[in-house]
Design a protein around this motif. Structure first.
Motif, PDB file in Angstrom:
ATOM      1  N   VAL A 153      11.509  -0.225  -0.962  1.00 20.54           N
ATOM      2  CA  VAL A 153      10.345   0.319  -0.957  1.00 20.54           C
ATOM      3  C   VAL A 153      10.541   1.476   0.142  1.00 20.54           C
ATOM      4  CG1 VAL A 153       7.764  -0.193   1.151  1.00 20.54           C
ATOM      5  CG2 VAL A 153       9.134  -1.612   0.412  1.00 20.54           C
ATOM      6  N   ASN A 154       9.477   2.131  -0.444  1.00 20.58           N
ATOM      7  CA  ASN A 154       9.648   4.404  -0.172  1.00 20.58           C
ATOM      8  C   ASN A 154       7.979   4.314   0.048  1.00 20.58           C
ATOM      9  OD1 ASN A 154      11.946   5.128  -1.455  1.00 20.58           O
ATOM     10  ND2 ASN A 154      11.002   3.800  -2.987  1.00 20.58           N
ATOM     11  N   CYS A 155       7.763   4.654   1.374  1.00 12.78           N
ATOM     12  CA  CYS A 155       6.596   5.058   1.956  1.00 12.78           C
ATOM     13  C   CYS A 155       6.693   6.156   1.673  1.00 12.78           C
ATOM     14  CB  CYS A 155       6.820   4.966   3.638  1.00 12.78           C
ATOM     15  SG  CYS A 155       6.565   3.699   4.373  1.00 12.78           S
ATOM     16  N   LEU A 208       1.938   6.944   7.995  1.00  7.36           N
ATOM     17  CA  LEU A 208       2.831   6.373   7.558  1.00  7.36           C
ATOM     18  C   LEU A 208       2.624   4.682   7.266  1.00  7.36           C
ATOM     19  CD1 LEU A 208       5.512   5.636   7.285  1.00  7.36           C
ATOM     20  CD2 LEU A 208       5.606   4.663   9.514  1.00  7.36           C
ATOM     21  N   SER A 252       0.691   5.335   3.438  1.00  3.56           N
ATOM     22  CA  SER A 252       1.540   5.711   2.488  1.00  3.56           C
ATOM     23  C   SER A 252       2.788   4.920   2.246  1.00  3.56           C
ATOM     24  CB  SER A 252       2.998   7.685   3.011  1.00  3.56           C
ATOM     25  OG  SER A 252       3.522   6.102   3.736  1.00  3.56           O
ATOM     26  N   CYS A 253       3.251   3.504   3.013  1.00  5.48           N
ATOM     27  CA  CYS A 253       4.349   2.611   2.515  1.00  5.48           C
ATOM     28  C   CYS A 253       3.039   1.263   1.334  1.00  5.48           C
ATOM     29  CB  CYS A 253       4.667   1.863   3.762  1.00  5.48           C
ATOM     30  SG  CYS A 253       5.370   2.720   4.883  1.00  5.48           S
ATOM     31  N   VAL A 263       4.563  -4.786  -1.879  1.00  2.00           N
ATOM     32  CA  VAL A 263       5.172  -4.128  -0.219  1.00  2.00           C
ATOM     33  C   VAL A 263       4.230  -5.112   0.781  1.00  2.00           C
ATOM     34  CG1 VAL A 263       3.228  -2.651   0.636  1.00  2.00           C
ATOM     35  CG2 VAL A 263       5.372  -1.958   1.260  1.00  2.00           C
ATOM     36  N   SER A 289      11.266   3.041   6.013  1.00  2.00           N
ATOM     37  CA  SER A 289      10.530   1.922   5.012  1.00  2.00           C
ATOM     38  C   SER A 289      10.215   0.629   5.276  1.00  2.00           C
ATOM     39  CB  SER A 289      10.057   2.685   3.447  1.00  2.00           C
ATOM     40  OG  SER A 289       9.843   3.859   3.516  1.00  2.00           O
ATOM     41  N   ALA A 316       7.712  -2.331   6.543  1.00  4.92           N
ATOM     42  CA  ALA A 316       6.994  -3.323   6.061  1.00  4.92           C
ATOM     43  C   ALA A 316       7.216  -5.002   6.542  1.00  4.92           C
ATOM     44  CB  ALA A 316       7.895  -3.160   4.416  1.00  4.92           C
ATOM     45  N   TRP A 369      -1.669  -2.344   9.628  1.00  8.00           N
ATOM     46  CA  TRP A 369      -1.730  -3.131   8.473  1.00  8.00           C
ATOM     47  C   TRP A 369      -2.073  -4.016   8.080  1.00  8.00           C
ATOM     48  CZ3 TRP A 369       2.901  -0.600   6.492  1.00  8.00           C
ATOM     49  CH2 TRP A 369       3.614  -1.552   5.381  1.00  8.00           C
TER      50      TRP A 369
END
Length: 497
Positions: free
Chosen positions: A137-139, A167, A170-171, A179, A358, A362, A404
């Motif tokens: 996973v790349n935030c 953040l 962006s995740c 994700v 990241s 998650a 989230w």
């Protein structure tokens, strides 16, 4: 027609066993991913290749309720048993985090295993889903951590709230479907797929820190497939993850006092003060000065939000006492206007906490819902400040999880009779001793090995306590737990003077 119905029912039961961890999946009915062929190759990692390890990719469903849908590939490594004729199975590991890559875990931890244990097990490392080589996973917001101290006032807290919201967005934005399924329950299911794909009837496992929560979840979902399970530095499932952070506040204040006493004995080297209270006062003053004179370089920030996290990173092991002293001196000089080697500072911190931001975000946020009201966190911070002047503003701070979506599954209620060997240090700064006791009560067939009077996170280490290591190696060799809980002492020579 009756035969077709039976096939359909068998297939449904097999999928249910994967999704909910219920028994009943037979070899004939197991889904395709349990029957996949594993192809071992060179790892393409110098340290692993030099150690003789091999690597492979295990294909798993993104969503186990849709086994024929989208997939992920989980990277694993293997150090073969040293005596194939005596081989008993696999021993899989997880280094914690969440967010810790695990392919290399056995390169260091394997030295604590006895030759007898090494002869019997293939040592399996693993990058959990969403981390490292496992469809990472790349935030988009490139933060070095998702955890900050809230600072001294509402303005600093507002900054952290803004960062947490950014953040989270962006995740989630790049691949929201992927994700949302980076969870502990799904990683436990992935582990069981690895077990099955490698042809093993049972999983033997060693997990550290967050890895204890993952291991406990595995025992709950797959009790009949749980073999010899070792959990080191344990998380209370009821307090994972929010309560776990809150428990770190008092534990790290005590840890800072312990380090301050050590630094006072070495005042000739560091000049922080000749008593523990003087050293603590020096450190608290450094944090205040960092608020007035922040330093930013190459995306790294030294201020009141980050300096407490640097302290926390290095308080997990007294062997890092000199490194922590060096970091305090570097920061103190830097906020006083002297040159600061930012790369050296970063290397000291990242070596102690090799996590992926990241992946951590998650897993935690997908595992358990967090309060969404920023005022709730700030009230807790204010209540903690009088007794936790350095770490209370971290331990109760807002995170990306406040922004989230709620998890797709409920947290796992861990209560089972799987035999487990548990290890816990009394002065652990990451997973408080009370958390280990709580998990011990939830696993009544477990045995607890307590490491007394020791500020350390992770007790199964070369040279730390032969008593602890002997218990672990005996259990992994024989499968027999100690007859009762017991207490071990550390080897005094392990620690700096």
């Amino acid at each position: 027609m009756v035969g077709r119905v039976r096939l359909v029912v068998a297939g449904v039961l097999a999928v249910a066993a994967l999704v909910w961890g219920a028994p009943g999946a037979t070899a004939e009915a197991e889904p395709w991913f349990y029957r996949q062929r594993v192809e071992w190759t060179a790892c393409g990692d110098r340290a692993l290749d030099d150690a003789g390890a091999q690597c492979a990719g295990i294909v798993v469903p993104l969503d186990y309720s849709r086994p024929d849908g989208r997939t992920l590939t989980v990277g694993i490594s293997r150090l073969p048993a040293t005596d194939p004729d005596r081989r008993e199975g696999i021993l899989l590991s997880n280094p914690g985090g969440p967010g810790g890559p695990g392919l290399r875990m056995w390169l260091n931890l394997g030295a604590s295993l006895s030759p007898e244990v090494r002869s019997r097990y293939d040592l399996i490392g693993m990058d959990p889903r969403g981390i490292g080589r496992s469809d990472r996973v790349n935030c988009a917001v490139p933060l070095p951590t998702m955890l900050f101290s809230a600072g001294f006032d509402v303005f600093g807290y507002a900054r952290d709230t803004t960062l947490a919201a950014a953040l989270a967005g962006s995740c989630l934005a790049p691949d929201p479907e992927k994700v949302r399924y980076i969870t502990t329950r799904n990683t436990a299911r992935d582990i069981d797929v690895i077990r099955g794909a490698l042809g093993e009837p049972r999983l033997n496992y060693l997990g550290v820190s967050y890895g204890t929560y993952l291991g406990a979840v595995y025992t709950q979902l797959f009790p009949e497939r749980s073999g010899r399970i070792v959990l080191d530095s344990n998380v209370d499932p009821d307090r994972y993850w929010l309560g776990m952070f809150q428990d770190m506040g008092p534990a790290n204040e005590a840890g800072l006092d312990d380090w301050a006493d050590w630094a006072a004995r070495h005042d000739a080297d560091y000049h922080f003060g000749t008593t523990g209270p003087q050293v603590r006062a020096f450190v608290e003053d450094v944090i205040r000065r960092a608020a007035s004179h922040p330093i930013a370089s190459d995306g790294y920030l030294v201020d009141e939000h980050t300096v407490p996290m640097m302290l926390l990173a290095l308080l997990l092991n007294p062997r890092l006492n000199p490194d922590l002293a060096e970091v305090v001196r570097m920061v103190a000089d830097g906020v006083s206007g002297l040159p600061l080697d930012m790369e050296r500072l970063k290397s000291k911190i990242s070596a102690a906490v090799p996590l992926e931001t990241s992946g951590m975000a998650a897993v935690m946020c997908d595992d358990r819902a967090a309060p969404h009201d920023p005022a709730w966190y700030y009230a807790n911070i204010d209540r903690a400040r009088p007794t936790q002047p350095v770490f209370g503003a971290f331990a109760n701070n807002i995170t990306a999880c406040a922004f989230w979506p709620d998890p797709l599954e409920p947290p796992t209620d861990v209560h089972n009779d799987v035999p487990v060997l548990m290890l816990q240090a009394t002065r652990d700064t990451r997973t408080a001793y009370a958390e280990g006791l709580a998990l011990h009560r939830r696993l009544p067939a477990s045995r607890l090995i307590t490491l007394a009077d020791t500020r350390i996170h992770g007790t199964f280490r070369v040279g730390l306590s032969p008593c602890v290591n002997d218990h672990v190696n005996a259990y992994l060799s024989t499968g027999t737990l100690p007859t009762a809980d017991t207490t071990c002492q550390p080897d005094p020579s392990y620690f700096p003077d």
